[in-house]
Motif scaffolding. Structure first.
Motif, mmCIF file in Angstrom:
data_model
loop_
_atom_site.group_PDB
_atom_site.id
_atom_site.type_symbol
_atom_site.label_atom_id
_atom_site.label_comp_id
_atom_site.label_asym_id
_atom_site.label_seq_id
_atom_site.Cartn_x
_atom_site.Cartn_y
_atom_site.Cartn_z
ATOM 1 N N VAL A 66 -68.457 59.996 46.143
ATOM 2 C CA VAL A 66 -67.370 60.975 46.093
ATOM 3 C C VAL A 66 -67.033 61.480 47.489
ATOM 4 C CG1 VAL A 66 -66.779 63.302 45.293
ATOM 5 C CG2 VAL A 66 -67.802 61.651 43.698
ATOM 6 N N SER A 67 -68.060 61.695 48.305
ATOM 7 C CA SER A 67 -67.848 62.177 49.676
ATOM 8 C C SER A 67 -67.041 61.175 50.489
ATOM 9 C CB SER A 67 -69.197 62.437 50.348
ATOM 10 O OG SER A 67 -69.926 63.414 49.638
ATOM 11 N N CYS A 68 -67.298 59.865 50.295
ATOM 12 C CA CYS A 68 -66.551 58.833 51.030
ATOM 13 C C CYS A 68 -65.058 58.919 50.727
ATOM 14 C CB CYS A 68 -67.071 57.443 50.672
ATOM 15 S SG CYS A 68 -68.740 57.106 51.248
ATOM 16 N N LYS A 69 -64.709 59.039 49.461
ATOM 17 C CA LYS A 69 -63.293 59.062 49.084
ATOM 18 C C LYS A 69 -62.614 60.342 49.553
ATOM 19 C CE LYS A 69 -63.907 56.005 45.130
ATOM 20 N NZ LYS A 69 -63.787 55.830 43.661
ATOM 21 N N ILE A 70 -63.360 61.453 49.526
ATOM 22 C CA ILE A 70 -62.774 62.712 50.008
ATOM 23 C C ILE A 70 -62.556 62.652 51.513
ATOM 24 C CG2 ILE A 70 -63.165 65.188 50.245
ATOM 25 C CD1 ILE A 70 -64.600 65.133 47.576
ATOM 26 N N MET A 71 -63.479 61.997 52.239
ATOM 27 C CA MET A 71 -63.317 61.845 53.694
ATOM 28 C C MET A 71 -62.023 61.099 54.025
ATOM 29 S SD MET A 71 -65.863 63.054 55.570
ATOM 30 C CE MET A 71 -67.544 63.637 55.366
ATOM 31 N N GLY A 72 -61.771 60.025 53.297
ATOM 32 C CA GLY A 72 -60.546 59.280 53.557
ATOM 33 C C GLY A 72 -59.291 60.084 53.294
ATOM 34 N N LYS A 73 -59.327 60.948 52.262
ATOM 35 C CA LYS A 73 -58.163 61.759 51.935
ATOM 36 C C LYS A 73 -57.964 62.897 52.925
ATOM 37 C CE LYS A 73 -54.893 62.003 48.893
ATOM 38 N NZ LYS A 73 -54.032 60.845 48.615
ATOM 39 N N VAL A 74 -59.072 63.493 53.360
ATOM 40 C CA VAL A 74 -58.988 64.643 54.274
ATOM 41 C C VAL A 74 -58.530 64.208 55.659
ATOM 42 C CG1 VAL A 74 -60.449 66.329 55.466
ATOM 43 C CG2 VAL A 74 -60.623 66.057 53.004
ATOM 44 N N ALA A 75 -58.782 62.925 56.024
ATOM 45 C CA ALA A 75 -58.467 62.464 57.378
ATOM 46 C C ALA A 75 -56.986 62.558 57.704
ATOM 47 C CB ALA A 75 -58.945 61.017 57.550
ATOM 48 N N VAL A 135 -56.763 65.443 33.036
ATOM 49 C CA VAL A 135 -55.347 65.063 32.980
ATOM 50 C C VAL A 135 -54.458 66.302 32.875
ATOM 51 C CG1 VAL A 135 -53.622 63.826 31.613
ATOM 52 C CG2 VAL A 135 -55.871 62.807 31.970
ATOM 53 N N SER A 136 -54.866 67.291 32.088
ATOM 54 C CA SER A 136 -54.057 68.506 31.922
ATOM 55 C C SER A 136 -53.972 69.298 33.221
ATOM 56 C CB SER A 136 -54.642 69.386 30.813
ATOM 57 O OG SER A 136 -54.562 68.742 29.565
ATOM 58 N N PHE A 137 -55.074 69.397 33.939
ATOM 59 C CA PHE A 137 -55.062 70.120 35.210
ATOM 60 C C PHE A 137 -54.121 69.436 36.205
ATOM 61 C CE2 PHE A 137 -59.188 72.813 35.303
ATOM 62 C CZ PHE A 137 -58.956 73.212 33.993
ATOM 63 N N LEU A 138 -54.131 68.102 36.217
ATOM 64 C CA LEU A 138 -53.231 67.371 37.117
ATOM 65 C C LEU A 138 -51.771 67.566 36.707
ATOM 66 C CD1 LEU A 138 -52.928 65.400 39.468
ATOM 67 C CD2 LEU A 138 -53.223 63.518 37.855
ATOM 68 N N THR A 139 -51.504 67.617 35.402
ATOM 69 C CA THR A 139 -50.133 67.832 34.925
ATOM 70 C C THR A 139 -49.620 69.217 35.314
ATOM 71 O OG1 THR A 139 -50.619 66.396 33.030
ATOM 72 C CG2 THR A 139 -48.658 67.768 32.879
ATOM 73 N N VAL A 140 -50.480 70.215 35.228
ATOM 74 C CA VAL A 140 -50.082 71.575 35.633
ATOM 75 C C VAL A 140 -49.718 71.597 37.108
ATOM 76 C CG1 VAL A 140 -50.920 73.943 35.929
ATOM 77 C CG2 VAL A 140 -51.431 72.691 33.817
ATOM 78 N N LEU A 141 -50.465 70.857 37.941
ATOM 79 C CA LEU A 141 -50.161 70.791 39.377
ATOM 80 C C LEU A 141 -48.826 70.103 39.616
ATOM 81 C CD1 LEU A 141 -51.118 71.044 42.386
ATOM 82 C CD2 LEU A 141 -52.057 68.747 42.106
ATOM 83 N N GLN A 142 -48.588 68.984 38.937
ATOM 84 C CA GLN A 142 -47.359 68.222 39.151
ATOM 85 C C GLN A 142 -46.127 68.967 38.666
ATOM 86 O OE1 GLN A 142 -48.416 64.648 37.070
ATOM 87 N NE2 GLN A 142 -49.442 63.715 38.829
ATOM 88 N N GLU A 143 -46.268 69.736 37.575
ATOM 89 C CA GLU A 143 -45.115 70.481 37.053
ATOM 90 C C GLU A 143 -44.858 71.770 37.817
ATOM 91 O OE1 GLU A 143 -45.865 71.116 32.931
ATOM 92 O OE2 GLU A 143 -45.404 69.047 32.351
ATOM 93 N N VAL A 175 -54.822 67.102 44.352
ATOM 94 C CA VAL A 175 -54.734 68.521 44.715
ATOM 95 C C VAL A 175 -54.830 68.693 46.226
ATOM 96 C CG1 VAL A 175 -55.934 70.745 44.517
ATOM 97 C CG2 VAL A 175 -55.593 69.322 42.492
ATOM 98 N N ILE A 176 -55.636 67.865 46.897
ATOM 99 C CA ILE A 176 -55.815 67.996 48.354
ATOM 100 C C ILE A 176 -54.487 67.829 49.081
ATOM 101 C CG2 ILE A 176 -56.821 66.820 50.362
ATOM 102 C CD1 ILE A 176 -59.330 66.368 48.702
ATOM 103 N N GLU A 177 -53.632 66.925 48.590
ATOM 104 C CA GLU A 177 -52.337 66.719 49.243
ATOM 105 C C GLU A 177 -51.469 67.971 49.193
ATOM 106 O OE1 GLU A 177 -50.345 63.400 47.599
ATOM 107 O OE2 GLU A 177 -51.787 61.912 48.348
ATOM 108 N N ALA A 178 -51.604 68.768 48.137
ATOM 109 C CA ALA A 178 -50.753 69.946 47.976
ATOM 110 C C ALA A 178 -51.352 71.214 48.566
ATOM 111 C CB ALA A 178 -50.455 70.173 46.490
ATOM 112 N N LEU A 179 -52.664 71.231 48.753
ATOM 113 C CA LEU A 179 -53.322 72.462 49.233
ATOM 114 C C LEU A 179 -53.051 72.687 50.709
ATOM 115 C CD1 LEU A 179 -56.812 72.209 47.490
ATOM 116 C CD2 LEU A 179 -54.927 73.743 46.897
ATOM 117 N N PRO A 180 -53.020 73.940 51.154
ATOM 118 C CA PRO A 180 -52.908 74.226 52.592
ATOM 119 C C PRO A 180 -54.179 73.822 53.337
ATOM 120 C CG PRO A 180 -53.163 76.256 51.329
ATOM 121 C CD PRO A 180 -52.983 75.163 50.336
#
Length: 861
Positions: free
Chosen positions: A191-200, A113-121, A159-164
């Motif tokens: 985990v690989s299935c969900k990452i595939m959907g996000k990366v697409a 949760v803290s790592f996600l908060t640092v990204l959002q802020e 994080v994937i949405e924000a990364l180049p």
């Protein structure tokens, strides 16, 4: 253990002391009680030097502190990143990385949760974040605990949405190839299935086709049904990323194969993905591929596979409207009947539709059927669009009735939420669901009422105005049912413990002046609001009632009623015995200043408010002092100069005589604020132009209400006088008819052979009567005002009306009587001009009356 028998109890003095001695002999076993939660040694270990900085304290606690202290440091990581990002990344983050290898579940979840908060802020740049935080996230992604793994996965997907793109490709996509193999664990493949959907959605279509689609196909054919289900649900994201052409050639065949899978969860995921991708398929794909699959799902849902029933009922509205263009009339009717069947599922035995049903429904089946009917209620607006709102009463009204009267609260709750959508779709036919609105307002569950109240003003406005195309009769008939339902709903909310629902209801009832008449509000709602202010114990409810009462007062159309309400507010609230009521009076005055013009407040409430400066309770004086700047802003110079002097006098008295320290402090602060204020003048000023315009509009509306009230009074007086005149005319006609009948009998007895002459006289009398009735109707109708065009001629004859507001109506009615009093021989003089003098009519009436009296005397002799 023997039972204790109370045969005869002795409560004498000696026996009581015997019992006490026996009790004293009992020895109580003392157990060691721990006086503190921590021992001195533990407290020593938990103690940290106060002179350490935040970074040093964090490093110390992560190195040698206990788990709970380390968890607190991890939770405080976003704060440290905001204060000192460079030192936190250099000293604290490496320590967190070391601790997470051996950390427990609680610290792992906190870190995610803290790592996600640092990204959002956005405390650091995305490049720095990917360099410092991404590796820690990927390391903990395959944690043995499923909850921890999912928490880190959610952080990674964000994080994937924000990364180049390049970072995603090198750091995430390339390592994903090995983790998608069958040799990896089940958790890794999920985990690989969900990452595939996000990366697409991150890359172009050709890159996805070359690097992602092969792994998608292999995961769709995985040996574990959990992996196939997970990948099937991600196919929607993959299809959106690769476009329509590749979806048709690659994704659709996979979905068709998964829809026939042996696992029910896989089939369910395939069905839901097909429904969500309907907009990406062309008409041929829908008719040849999707529609047969959907039909087979519907057929199997009742026969073999009830697991899909809940999902099918949830997506049925989207499905029917998505396939609307390719339905034949038979298919259209079949899907509509299927929806009707789902809407009453589980109620057949109660309604008598399936008397041969012998087996008892289990608890799980009942829950499933309730969910199905709830989903049908959710899809009801979509089904109205499907059948066309014009066919609502014929096709769907019976289902609407059943869902609004469903025995289960979740179904009725869903109908209450969607009621506004249904009303909007029906538009001019909204009056057909008025009874169901009354039913939901009177529902026994307050949850249903709370759901309905959200859009109650809009629903009531549609109910009263939407049916005008079909005539005003339906609109008028709907009001008597609505008012008792609204009062019942408020009383039920008031007697419950859910004060938020009551507050919400009172706030929404402020719309009623636009819905029902002023008298109905005055007699059914306004006094109820005053009672709530005086008797209710919940402050938000009292304030909501006070504001709604002010709205009712604002739109009340009778000055007498307004004065009565104002008098009650001043006497029962402003001068009430309870200080709580006097505080509510000040709240009400705030609402009056907001809703009414400045002149209205100064006329009725300015001096009663200032009287509270002498209130014996300090809290009332404090609240008044805080309100004084608003009170001063209502003054206009020079019109309200005397009120300004009264205000200054009250402030001087407060400064000189106030003994309470808190009140005196607020008075001094208020005096400074009042000195800085500028008072508006009667003429427009540039500073207050906007506020003055708004106040002028309020004042104009208040004057308009007074003028409308005066016009209504004059209209009622005119109508009352016209009815009195009509009654006198009717009585005169009755006497004339009796006299004429007596005369006719005497003439027939004395003179024979004159029947032809009397019949001609009767015909002429009938024609005159018809003409006189047409004149009277023209006079009573407001459109015909040509009689008022000749006032000079009537005044020339010396006529002056003794009753105000009568005009020429009286003259015409008298002339009609004179016409009817003449005999048949004078029928040629019936067409008098409209400017005939009243003296002539009076003389004619006197002659006629004299003739009638002499004739009656002869008859009696």
């Amino acid at each position: 253990m023997r039972p204790i028998i109370f045969s005869k109890m002795d409560f004498s003095h000696s026996s009581l002391f015997g019992y006490i001695e026996d009790l004293q002999e009992l020895t109580i076993i003392e157990r060691p009680v721990r006086r503190s939660l921590k021992t001195p040694e533990e407290i020593e270990r938990l103690t940290v030097d106060e002179e350490l900085s935040d970074i040093e304290r964090a490093v110390y606690l992560l190195s040698s502190g206990q788990d709970i202290q380390g968890t607190s440091v991890v939770a405080n990581l976003p704060v440290l990143m905001r204060q000192n990002p460079a030192e936190t990344l250099r000293r604290v983050l490496p320590k967190i990385r070391e601790v997470l290898h051996v950390a427990g579940v609680e610290m792992q979840l906190t870190a995610a949760v803290s790592f996600l908060t640092v990204l959002q802020e956005e405390s650091v740049s995305i490049h720095t974040y990917s360099h410092s935080f991404l590796h820690i996230i990927l390391q903990n992604l395959e944690h043995r605990d499923a909850g921890v793994s999912n928490a880190w996965l959610e952080t990674l997907l964000a994080v994937i949405e924000a990364l180049p793109k390049e970072t995603v490709r090198h750091e995430i996509l390339n390592p994903l190839v090995s983790k998608a193999q069958l040799s990896q664990t089940l958790q890794a493949r999920l985990v690989s299935c969900k990452i595939m959907g996000k990366v697409a959605n991150k890359f172009e279509a050709h890159i996805i086709k070359r690097e992602v689609l092969p792994f998608v196909k292999s995961l769709c054919q995985d040996v574990e049904y959990e992996v196939r289900t997970c990948m099937c649900r991600q196919l929607e994201h993959v299809a959106r990323g690769i476009g329509t052409e590749l979806t048709k050639t690659v994704v659709l065949p996979e979905l068709v194969e998964l829809a026939r899978d042996e696992g029910s969860s896989v089939r369910l995921a395939a069905f839901e993905t097909l429904v969500n991708l309907l907009d990406m398929f062309d008409a041929d794909d829908r008719s040849q591929t999707v529609l047969p699959l959907v039909k087979s799902f519907c057929e199997k849902s009742f026969k073999a596979d009830e697991s899909i029933l809940v999902s099918l009922s949830f997506h049925l509205g989207k499905l029917c409207n998505g396939l609307y263009g390719i339905f034949t009339p038979e298919q259209h009717l079949r899907f509509l009947e299927f929806y009707k069947k789902l809407s009453t599922l589980g109620l057949q035995q109660e309604n008598g539709h399936n008397d041969n049903q012998l087996h008892l429904q289990t608890l799980e089946q009942e829950k499933k059927y309730i969910s199905v009917r709830k989903n049908c209620a959710y899809n009801f607006p979509a089904m109205i669009v499907f059948v066309d709102p014009k066919n609502f009463h014929l096709e769907l009204y019976s289902i609407f009735f059943c869902l609004c009267h469903d025995p289960e609260v979740p179904v009725r709750y869903t109908m209450a939420i969607s009621f506004f959508e249904v009303a909007k779709l029906l538009n001019s036919d909204v009056y057909t669901i008025h009874k169901e609105l009354v039913t939901l307002l009177q529902d026994e569950s307050l949850e249903v009422l709370d759901a309905l109240v959200g859009h109650l003003p809009e629903i009531l406005e549609l109910m009263t105005n939407g049916g005008e195309n079909n005539g005003s009769e339906s609109k008028l008939l709907s009001i008597p049912d609505l008012i008792p339902a609204l009062t019942t709903a408020e009383q039920r909310a008031a007697t419950s413990l859910k004060w938020r629902t009551h507050e919400k209801l009172l706030q929404k009832y402020a719309c009623l002046p636009h819905i029902i008449s002023s008298d109905q509000i005055y007699y059914r709602f306004l006094h109820r609001m005053l009672t709530i202010i005086l008797t209710n114990n919940v402050l938000p409810v009292q304030k909501a009632a006070a504001r709604t009462l002010c709205v009712y007062l604002r739109y009340n159309r009778k000055q007498e009623q307004r004065h009565e309400v104002i008098q009650k507010l001043i006497e029962q609230l402003g001068q009430g015995k309870s200080y709580w009521n006097r505080l509510r009076f000040l709240d009400t005055c705030e609402f009056i200043m907001e809703l009414f013009s400045k002149s209205f407040f100064c006329k009725y409430f300015f001096l009663p408010v200032l009287e509270l400066t002498h209130d014996p309770v300090a809290n009332v004086r404090m609240k008044l002092c805080c309100l004084l700047p608003k009170v001063k802003s209502t003054l206009k110079i020079p019109t309200d100069k005397h009120l300004l002097q009264q205000l200054e006098l009250c402030i001087r008295k407060l400064l000189c005589q106030e003994k309470d320290k808190d009140v005196l402090t607020i008075v001094k602060r208020t005096v400074l604020e009042l000195d800085r204020m500028e008072i508006s003048v009667d003429t427009f000023q540039k500073k207050f132009y906007k506020n003055d315009l708004l106040d002028q509009e309020k004042e104009r509306q208040e004057h308009l209400l007074l003028e409308m009230e005066q016009l209504e009074k004059e209209k009622q007086k005119n109508e009352g006088r016209s009815t009195n005149i009509n009654d006198k005319m009717f009585e005169k006609k009755r006497r004339d008819s009796k006299t004429s009948s007596v005369l006719a009998k005497s003439i027939n007895l004395s003179i024979s052979g004159s029947s032809s002459g009397t019949s001609a006289g009767k015909e002429e009398k009938k024609s005159k009567l018809v003409r006189s009735q047409s004149f009277s109707t023209q006079v009573l109708h407001p459109k015909y005002s040509n009689i008022d065009k000749c006032p000079n001629k009537s005044s020339a004859t010396g006529y002056t009306s003794s009753v105000p507001g009568m005009g020429k109506n009286c003259m015409l009615s008298f002339s009609d009587d004179s016409f009817r009093a003449h005999s048949a021989g004078n029928s040629g003089n019936a067409a008098f001009p409209s400017s005939c003098s009243r003296n002539f009519f009076n003389s004619a009436d006197q002659k006629n009356n004299g003739n009638k009296e002499s004739q009656s005397r002869k008859m009696s002799m």
